[in-house]
Motif scaffolding. Structure first.
Motif, PDB file in Angstrom:
ATOM      1  N   SER A  90      10.993   1.421   5.871  1.00  0.00           N
ATOM      2  CA  SER A  90      11.349   0.042   6.207  1.00  0.00           C
ATOM      3  C   SER A  90      10.271  -0.929   5.746  1.00  0.00           C
ATOM      4  O   SER A  90       9.073  -0.607   5.736  1.00  0.00           O
ATOM      5  N   ARG A  91      10.694  -2.131   5.392  1.00  0.00           N
ATOM      6  CA  ARG A  91       9.734  -3.179   5.037  1.00  0.00           C
ATOM      7  C   ARG A  91       9.047  -3.766   6.266  1.00  0.00           C
ATOM      8  O   ARG A  91       8.191  -4.655   6.135  1.00  0.00           O
ATOM      9  N   LEU A 148      17.628  -7.793   9.627  1.00  0.00           N
ATOM     10  CA  LEU A 148      17.772  -9.238   9.421  1.00  0.00           C
ATOM     11  C   LEU A 148      18.508  -9.540   8.124  1.00  0.00           C
ATOM     12  O   LEU A 148      19.374 -10.417   8.073  1.00  0.00           O
ATOM     13  N   GLU A 149      18.164  -8.814   7.075  1.00  0.00           N
ATOM     14  CA  GLU A 149      18.857  -8.989   5.801  1.00  0.00           C
ATOM     15  C   GLU A 149      20.349  -8.740   5.977  1.00  0.00           C
ATOM     16  O   GLU A 149      21.200  -9.495   5.474  1.00  0.00           O
ATOM     17  N   TYR A 168      14.271 -19.837   8.837  1.00  0.00           N
ATOM     18  CA  TYR A 168      13.631 -18.529   8.856  1.00  0.00           C
ATOM     19  C   TYR A 168      13.233 -18.087   7.447  1.00  0.00           C
ATOM     20  O   TYR A 168      12.188 -17.464   7.263  1.00  0.00           O
ATOM     21  N   ALA A 169      14.062 -18.404   6.469  1.00  0.00           N
ATOM     22  CA  ALA A 169      13.760 -17.991   5.096  1.00  0.00           C
ATOM     23  C   ALA A 169      12.449 -18.575   4.603  1.00  0.00           C
ATOM     24  O   ALA A 169      11.789 -18.007   3.714  1.00  0.00           O
ATOM     25  N   ASP A 215      11.019 -13.887   3.319  1.00  0.00           N
ATOM     26  CA  ASP A 215      11.970 -13.831   2.218  1.00  0.00           C
ATOM     27  C   ASP A 215      12.962 -12.682   2.427  1.00  0.00           C
ATOM     28  O   ASP A 215      12.599 -11.508   2.319  1.00  0.00           O
ATOM     29  N   LEU A 216      14.213 -13.022   2.715  1.00  0.00           N
ATOM     30  CA  LEU A 216      15.255 -12.012   2.897  1.00  0.00           C
ATOM     31  C   LEU A 216      16.023 -11.747   1.599  1.00  0.00           C
ATOM     32  O   LEU A 216      17.055 -11.069   1.629  1.00  0.00           O
ATOM     33  N   GLU A 217      15.532 -12.282   0.503  1.00  0.00           N
ATOM     34  CA  GLU A 217      16.168 -12.072  -0.811  1.00  0.00           C
ATOM     35  C   GLU A 217      17.658 -12.402  -0.742  1.00  0.00           C
ATOM     36  O   GLU A 217      18.527 -11.610  -1.073  1.00  0.00           O
TER      37      GLU A 217
END
Length: 378
Positions: free
Chosen positions: A12-13, A149-150, A170-171, A175-177
């Motif tokens: 996980s990130r 979240l993504e 939030y972005a 960064d959720l790409e």
């Protein structure tokens, strides 16, 4: 055994605020559990799916819908070798941002919020799990993993500029790409939503008397399911007959997704979750034939259920509730509960105040919104 393109919790990130890992739960399990224990998830019990919550105890609510979506999503994820815990977390969270009174409430709130950046329930779900839930000592929100979240933010596909305000906030921190597709797990959650609501809305519509078994037996997929039940169980009592038929509709849709997606995944050559995100298309999908049949079912439900006279009258009534409450709280924020007034004192302009009012109204249940309207307007 998970496929190589499944999201591995050990890879996980991570979380915005680092935490120690659990000895006996994966990070995605913890995400799922935090969602289930959140106040926003509990409130889904009293939020509309189609019918206003108090109209009948047997109709679906946002909570029962979310549980059904999670069940379908776990099944599909398991068949495809995807991570079931992440899939379930996204499925359970996908409707957290819904207002009272379902899409009718969202439409009304979005119109009222148009001068202040609008309102979007998917973006609001991210706002809830990253800011509005305030139970933990070290952070606001639930501090979910990047992957969860993504999935909440873009399970329906890439989110392109201009971003909804609630998501843009939030972005800017994480960064959720958003311009790429989501993981396979999140895509499964999205299609499971389609499967669940098409089936249970047929069931609820018959129960409500908006249409009959004979009406829905003329629909593609549904008709074949009724015919198979009649062949195997001739003379079956009506309620059991309907249940057996709609079970088969569920099964047909799930089998279609699994077969088509499994073949697409193999053909894609994807070996990592990043490969899935980088394909430039949804890899979890229905066959063209099944999708065409689902479009017919959706058109039927739109005409006979979502725009039925009784439902339309309800939509007008509850739209008025939202349209009355929003400007009143905006004019006089002292009417907000004490816990919300500290946030009000910190705002510097009307846009920020409007966002707080929208947060408060969006978090209401159907019942509480009606009771609040009654108390303030009589």
């Amino acid at each position: 055994m998970m496929a190589p393109y499944a999201c591995d919790p050990s890879q996980s990130r991570g979380r915005l605020y680092p935490e120690e890992e659990s000895d006996f739960r994966s990070c995605f399990q913890r995400d799922r559990d935090r969602i289930i224990h959140s106040g926003a998830f509990r409130r889904l019990k009293h939020k509309t799916q189609v019918f206003v919550e108090h109209e009948g105890d047997h109709f679906r609510t946002r909570l029962t819908h979310s549980i059904e979506v999670a069940q379908v999503a776990r099944t599909i994820a398991g068949a495809l070798g995807l991570n079931g815990e992440l899939t379930e977390a996204v499925a359970l969270a996908h409707d957290l941002g819904h207002t009272p009174f379902g899409h009718t409430g969202e439409d009304a709130l979005n119109a009222l919020m148009e001068p202040y950046g609008g309102f979007d329930h998917n973006a609001q779900a991210v706002r809830i799990v990253t800011s509005l839930e305030r139970s933990y000592a070290r952070f606001d929100g639930l501090n979910l993993t990047w992957e969860t979240l993504e999935g909440i933010a873009k399970h329906n596909g890439p989110v392109l500029p201009p971003l909804p305000v609630a998501l843009a906030d939030y972005a800017a921190r994480d960064d959720l790409e958003l311009t790429t597709h989501a993981s396979g797990e999140a895509q499964v959650a999205a299609l499971s939503d389609d499967i669940a609501y098409n089936n249970h809305d047929l069931h609820d519509g018959v129960r409500a008397g908006l249409f009959s078994d004979e009406d829905i037996a003329e629909l593609p997929v549904v008709g074949a399911a009724y015919a198979e039940v009649d062949r195997r169980y001739p003379g079956l009592e009506r309620r059991r007959r309907r249940h057996e038929a709609l079970r088969k509709v569920f099964g047909a849709m799930v089998s279609d997704v699994v077969a088509v997606s499994r073949a697409a995944l193999e053909q894609s050559g994807a070996q990592t979750p990043e490969d899935i995100r980088g394909l430039g298309r949804q890899i979890i999908r229905f066959s063209d034939g099944m999708w065409a049949d689902i479009e017919v079912i959706r058109a039927f439900l739109f005409e006979r259920m979502y725009r039925a006279p009784d439902v339309t009258r309800m939509r007008a009534d509850v739209t008025r509730v939202v349209e009355d409450l929003f400007p009143m709280f905006l004019r006089d924020p002292t009417l907000l509960p004490k816990a919300w007034r500290a946030d009000v004192l910190a705002v510097e302009d009307e846009t920020a105040l409007a966002r707080i009012v929208a947060d408060y109204i969006a978090g209401m249940t159907d019942r509480f919104a009606l009771e609040t309207h009654e108390r303030l307007f009589g």
